[in-house]
Design a protein around this motif. Structure first.
Motif, PDB file in Angstrom:
ATOM      1  N   ARG A 116       0.898  -0.984   0.219  1.00  0.00           N
ATOM      2  CA  ARG A 116       0.228   0.097  -0.138  1.00  0.00           C
ATOM      3  C   ARG A 116       1.353   1.176  -0.428  1.00  0.00           C
ATOM      4  O   ARG A 116       0.930   2.553  -1.229  1.00  0.00           O
ATOM      5  CB  ARG A 116      -0.999   0.240   1.142  1.00  0.00           C
ATOM      6  CG  ARG A 116      -1.936  -1.771   1.245  1.00  0.00           C
ATOM      7  CD  ARG A 116      -3.405  -0.964   2.268  1.00  0.00           C
ATOM      8  NE  ARG A 116      -3.943   0.036   1.615  1.00  0.00           N
ATOM      9  CZ  ARG A 116      -4.778   0.980   2.884  1.00  0.00           C
ATOM     10  NH1 ARG A 116      -5.035   0.261   3.704  1.00  0.00           N
ATOM     11  NH2 ARG A 116      -5.325   1.188   2.768  1.00  0.00           N
ATOM     12  N   LEU A 117       2.075   1.519   0.611  1.00  0.00           N
ATOM     13  CA  LEU A 117       2.540   2.570   0.555  1.00  0.00           C
ATOM     14  C   LEU A 117       3.425   2.557  -1.039  1.00  0.00           C
ATOM     15  O   LEU A 117       3.696   3.395  -1.115  1.00  0.00           O
ATOM     16  CB  LEU A 117       4.683   2.454   1.626  1.00  0.00           C
ATOM     17  CG  LEU A 117       3.659   1.973   2.855  1.00  0.00           C
ATOM     18  CD1 LEU A 117       5.077   1.901   3.873  1.00  0.00           C
ATOM     19  CD2 LEU A 117       3.314   4.136   3.639  1.00  0.00           C
ATOM     20  N   ASN A 118       3.549   1.738  -1.158  1.00  0.00           N
ATOM     21  CA  ASN A 118       4.094   1.529  -2.961  1.00  0.00           C
ATOM     22  C   ASN A 118       2.670   2.259  -3.632  1.00  0.00           C
ATOM     23  O   ASN A 118       3.231   2.829  -4.765  1.00  0.00           O
ATOM     24  CB  ASN A 118       4.653   0.119  -3.257  1.00  0.00           C
ATOM     25  CG  ASN A 118       6.571  -0.060  -2.967  1.00  0.00           C
ATOM     26  OD1 ASN A 118       6.750   1.604  -3.266  1.00  0.00           O
ATOM     27  ND2 ASN A 118       6.572  -1.099  -2.335  1.00  0.00           N
ATOM     28  N   ALA A 119       2.363   1.697  -3.022  1.00  0.00           N
ATOM     29  CA  ALA A 119       0.775   2.762  -4.502  1.00  0.00           C
ATOM     30  C   ALA A 119       0.434   3.769  -4.183  1.00  0.00           C
ATOM     31  O   ALA A 119      -0.467   4.470  -4.582  1.00  0.00           O
ATOM     32  CB  ALA A 119      -0.135   1.824  -4.225  1.00  0.00           C
ATOM     33  N   LEU A 120       1.636   4.650  -2.454  1.00  0.00           N
ATOM     34  CA  LEU A 120       1.291   6.648  -2.759  1.00  0.00           C
ATOM     35  C   LEU A 120       1.583   6.904  -4.298  1.00  0.00           C
ATOM     36  O   LEU A 120       2.218   6.602  -4.773  1.00  0.00           O
ATOM     37  CB  LEU A 120       2.067   6.752  -1.379  1.00  0.00           C
ATOM     38  CG  LEU A 120       1.493   5.849   0.156  1.00  0.00           C
ATOM     39  CD1 LEU A 120       2.771   6.302   0.965  1.00  0.00           C
ATOM     40  CD2 LEU A 120       0.371   6.684  -0.212  1.00  0.00           C
ATOM     41  N   PRO A 121       0.962   7.906  -4.089  1.00  0.00           N
ATOM     42  CA  PRO A 121       0.996   9.400  -5.194  1.00  0.00           C
ATOM     43  C   PRO A 121       2.878   9.226  -6.049  1.00  0.00           C
ATOM     44  O   PRO A 121       2.677   9.679  -4.536  1.00  0.00           O
ATOM     45  CB  PRO A 121      -0.030  10.310  -5.152  1.00  0.00           C
ATOM     46  CG  PRO A 121      -0.683  10.004  -4.182  1.00  0.00           C
ATOM     47  CD  PRO A 121      -0.220   8.585  -3.204  1.00  0.00           C
ATOM     48  N   GLY A 122       3.264   9.472  -6.410  1.00  0.00           N
ATOM     49  CA  GLY A 122       4.737   9.090  -6.188  1.00  0.00           C
ATOM     50  C   GLY A 122       5.749   8.460  -6.056  1.00  0.00           C
ATOM     51  O   GLY A 122       7.295   8.594  -6.710  1.00  0.00           O
ATOM     52  N   GLY A 123       5.003   6.733  -5.485  1.00  0.00           N
ATOM     53  CA  GLY A 123       5.795   6.237  -4.780  1.00  0.00           C
ATOM     54  C   GLY A 123       6.543   6.176  -3.434  1.00  0.00           C
ATOM     55  O   GLY A 123       6.713   7.645  -3.611  1.00  0.00           O
ATOM     56  N   VAL A 124       7.472   5.535  -2.854  1.00  0.00           N
ATOM     57  CA  VAL A 124       8.400   5.904  -1.952  1.00  0.00           C
ATOM     58  C   VAL A 124       9.592   5.843  -2.277  1.00  0.00           C
ATOM     59  O   VAL A 124      10.048   5.237  -3.205  1.00  0.00           O
ATOM     60  CB  VAL A 124       7.521   5.017  -0.626  1.00  0.00           C
ATOM     61  CG1 VAL A 124       5.819   5.419  -0.653  1.00  0.00           C
ATOM     62  CG2 VAL A 124       7.778   3.665  -0.978  1.00  0.00           C
ATOM     63  N   ALA A 125      10.678   6.395  -1.554  1.00  0.00           N
ATOM     64  CA  ALA A 125      12.127   6.593  -1.828  1.00  0.00           C
ATOM     65  C   ALA A 125      11.908   5.149  -0.533  1.00  0.00           C
ATOM     66  O   ALA A 125      11.852   4.976   0.366  1.00  0.00           O
ATOM     67  CB  ALA A 125      12.785   6.941  -1.035  1.00  0.00           C
ATOM     68  N   THR A 126      12.927   3.379  -0.884  1.00  0.00           N
ATOM     69  CA  THR A 126      13.124   2.578  -0.439  1.00  0.00           C
ATOM     70  C   THR A 126      13.633   2.725   0.925  1.00  0.00           C
ATOM     71  O   THR A 126      13.600   2.587   2.160  1.00  0.00           O
ATOM     72  CB  THR A 126      13.288   1.657  -1.682  1.00  0.00           C
ATOM     73  OG1 THR A 126      12.536   1.323  -2.659  1.00  0.00           O
ATOM     74  CG2 THR A 126      14.049   0.153  -0.385  1.00  0.00           C
ATOM     75  N   GLU A 127      15.076   3.316   1.092  1.00  0.00           N
ATOM     76  CA  GLU A 127      15.898   3.824   1.715  1.00  0.00           C
ATOM     77  C   GLU A 127      15.423   4.703   2.877  1.00  0.00           C
ATOM     78  O   GLU A 127      15.893   4.859   4.210  1.00  0.00           O
ATOM     79  CB  GLU A 127      17.367   4.043   0.953  1.00  0.00           C
ATOM     80  CG  GLU A 127      17.779   2.989   0.573  1.00  0.00           C
ATOM     81  CD  GLU A 127      17.900   1.704   1.004  1.00  0.00           C
ATOM     82  OE1 GLU A 127      18.734   1.338   2.580  1.00  0.00           O
ATOM     83  OE2 GLU A 127      17.848   0.731   0.482  1.00  0.00           O
ATOM     84  N   ARG A 128      14.501   5.774   2.281  1.00  0.00           N
ATOM     85  CA  ARG A 128      14.170   6.820   3.522  1.00  0.00           C
ATOM     86  C   ARG A 128      12.873   5.844   4.168  1.00  0.00           C
ATOM     87  O   ARG A 128      13.248   6.258   5.412  1.00  0.00           O
ATOM     88  CB  ARG A 128      13.827   7.727   2.165  1.00  0.00           C
ATOM     89  CG  ARG A 128      12.812   8.380   3.114  1.00  0.00           C
ATOM     90  CD  ARG A 128      14.588  10.234   3.172  1.00  0.00           C
ATOM     91  NE  ARG A 128      14.732  10.829   2.415  1.00  0.00           N
ATOM     92  CZ  ARG A 128      15.283  11.675   1.912  1.00  0.00           C
ATOM     93  NH1 ARG A 128      15.636  11.860   3.111  1.00  0.00           N
ATOM     94  NH2 ARG A 128      15.308  12.280   0.905  1.00  0.00           N
ATOM     95  N   LEU A 129      12.639   5.117   3.728  1.00  0.00           N
ATOM     96  CA  LEU A 129      11.019   4.274   4.791  1.00  0.00           C
ATOM     97  C   LEU A 129      12.465   3.596   5.838  1.00  0.00           C
ATOM     98  O   LEU A 129      11.469   2.484   6.523  1.00  0.00           O
ATOM     99  CB  LEU A 129      10.014   4.131   3.660  1.00  0.00           C
ATOM    100  CG  LEU A 129       9.654   4.653   3.376  1.00  0.00           C
ATOM    101  CD1 LEU A 129       8.246   4.082   2.527  1.00  0.00           C
ATOM    102  CD2 LEU A 129       8.801   4.891   5.044  1.00  0.00           C
ATOM    103  N   ARG A 130      13.301   2.564   5.044  1.00  0.00           N
ATOM    104  CA  ARG A 130      13.956   1.910   5.928  1.00  0.00           C
ATOM    105  C   ARG A 130      13.990   2.074   7.576  1.00  0.00           C
ATOM    106  O   ARG A 130      13.396   0.587   8.271  1.00  0.00           O
ATOM    107  CB  ARG A 130      15.669   1.216   5.247  1.00  0.00           C
ATOM    108  CG  ARG A 130      15.583  -0.385   5.281  1.00  0.00           C
ATOM    109  CD  ARG A 130      17.121  -0.540   5.432  1.00  0.00           C
ATOM    110  NE  ARG A 130      18.089  -1.158   5.975  1.00  0.00           N
ATOM    111  CZ  ARG A 130      17.848  -2.383   5.274  1.00  0.00           C
ATOM    112  NH1 ARG A 130      17.267  -2.624   4.921  1.00  0.00           N
ATOM    113  NH2 ARG A 130      18.608  -3.750   6.103  1.00  0.00           N
TER     114      ARG A 130
END
Length: 402
Positions: A116-130
């Motif tokens: 669901r996070l990956n479906a956010l508008p514009g996507g997400v920064a993987t390492e930022r969320l880690r």
């Protein structure tokens, strides 16, 4: 020989150390193998019964775990051949977590939320969320939904100029954002300032809100006009609470300004010519630099005799270097120690600007058992406080140094 419980502990450790990598890199088909420290031929011959019990334990365990695969090898011993288990093999992450209900629940929640996070508008920064993944997985369902709604809204309104309460995100309020601000910023791929707050009971200041395009409510300042002449300038009011710019605009020229930590204690300060009291600032001590009529006055500070009180004193002195403390000394603590209670709250260390007397008082707050004391302002007897404050305020030129 490792029994099932010991190997399950190894499974849990492997999961805790690696689940973020598996989640972020979509490693559903990872292969896992856990050695069982299978007995050698000599060990089987020496203690055949113990080996038999070990084998039965693994057979019983594997019957209840259909995903588990036990690798075998045949040992040739002096008492005959014996098939023993050498490894527990698990083809996938889902097979791994199926061995433990807690891991299975955690992994399912992590995968579902990551999708669901990956479906956010514009996507997400993987390492930022880690670094925030565990906190995100630990959120209850309602808070996670608020996080998603907040990320969508701030993406669509990056510079709204609204206050927190004006943001039309269902469930989001001041304390929620204070508690989860870094998660929201991570979802927006924004790096927070290093001094930003993430505490459930702290008010977010403007520098915390700038990355979200929000504005803080104006800081209000509580003032007591202890000089009747000053009160005549504002219609006779002794107690004022107003936004900082309005307080700064008051036509005051005090000789002495007393900063008091708590409201109830501030009410004890007696009337004195050319004296103003500022109280209940909490951590908003930076306002002391923004009130022009404080300049040229002599400054006193009275706070709780506890670790947090000493930290606030040091922060106030960072704004007003000539600040002098009152009723925050070892003598006051010693005379009224029976009124102190145990202090179990977390406290930040003070700045390095306490006087020797204040440092001694801070040291005196530590008991011989390694616990801490808190002597709140309000617990000090009023006659004692009035005598000390009056004596200090009546001294026209109290010590301006540290």
């Amino acid at each position: 020989m490792r029994n099932p419980d010991l190997v399950l502990d190894q499974v849990r450790v492997r999961y805790r150390e690696n689940w973020r990598d598996w989640l972020l890199h979509d490693d559903d088909d990872a292969n896992f193998s856990f050695p069982l420290a299978a007995p050698s031929a000599d060990a089987i011959a020496r203690d055949y019964d113990a080996v038999g019990q070990w084998l039965r334990a693994w057979r019983t365990w594997s019957e209840a775990q259909p995903v588990a695969r036990l690798r075998t090898v045949t040992r040739h011993t002096v008492v005959g051949t014996q098939e023993v288990f050498t490894h527990l093999d698990l083809p996938t992450i889902d097979d791994l977590v199926a061995l433990d209900h807690g891991l299975a629940d955690h992994w399912l929640r992590a995968k579902t939320r990551w999708k669901r996070l990956n479906a956010l508008p514009g996507g997400v920064a993987t390492e930022r969320l880690r670094p925030h993944l565990q906190q995100i997985v630990d959120l209850d369902g309602a808070d996670f939904e608020i996080l998603l709604r907040s990320a969508v809204w701030f993406t669509e309104h990056p510079r709204s100029g609204l206050t927190i309460r004006q943001v039309p995100v269902l469930g989001m309020h001041t304390k929620w954002l204070a508690r989860n601000r870094r998660l929201v910023l991570a979802c927006l791929n924004i790096t927070p300032s290093p001094d930003g707050a993430d505490q459930p009971h702290e008010e977010l200041e403007q520098h915390d809100l700038d990355p979200l395009g929000l504005k803080a409510l104006p800081v209000h300042v509580d003032v007591i006009l202890a000089d009747p002449a000053d009160r005549a300038l504002v219609g006779g009011l002794r107690h004022l609470r107003a936004p900082l710019p309005e307080v700064n605009a008051l036509p005051l020229r005090p000789e002495k300004v007393m900063i008091v930590e708590n409201k109830e204690s501030a009410y004890l300060v007696p009337d004195q010519p050319r004296t103003v009291v500022i109280h209940s600032l909490g951590n908003h001590l930076s306002v002391l630099n923004e009130i022009d009529w404080l300049q040229g006055a002599r400054h006193l500070y009275w706070g709780d005799l506890d670790r947090a009180g000493m930290t606030l004193l040091s922060r106030a002195r960072a704004q007003l270097p000539r600040l002098m403390s009152v009723l925050m000394d070892p003598a006051t603590l010693g005379e009224h120690q029976a009124l102190a209670i145990e202090d179990e709250t977390r406290a930040d260390p003070p700045e390095s600007n306490l006087t020797d007397i204040e440092t001694a008082a801070l040291t005196g707050l530590t008991t011989e058992h390694g616990t801490y004391l808190r002597l709140e302002q309000e617990r000090l007897p009023s006659p004692f406080v009035l005598h000390q404050l009056t004596r200090t305020l009546e001294v026209h030129g109290f010590d301006r140094g540290r």
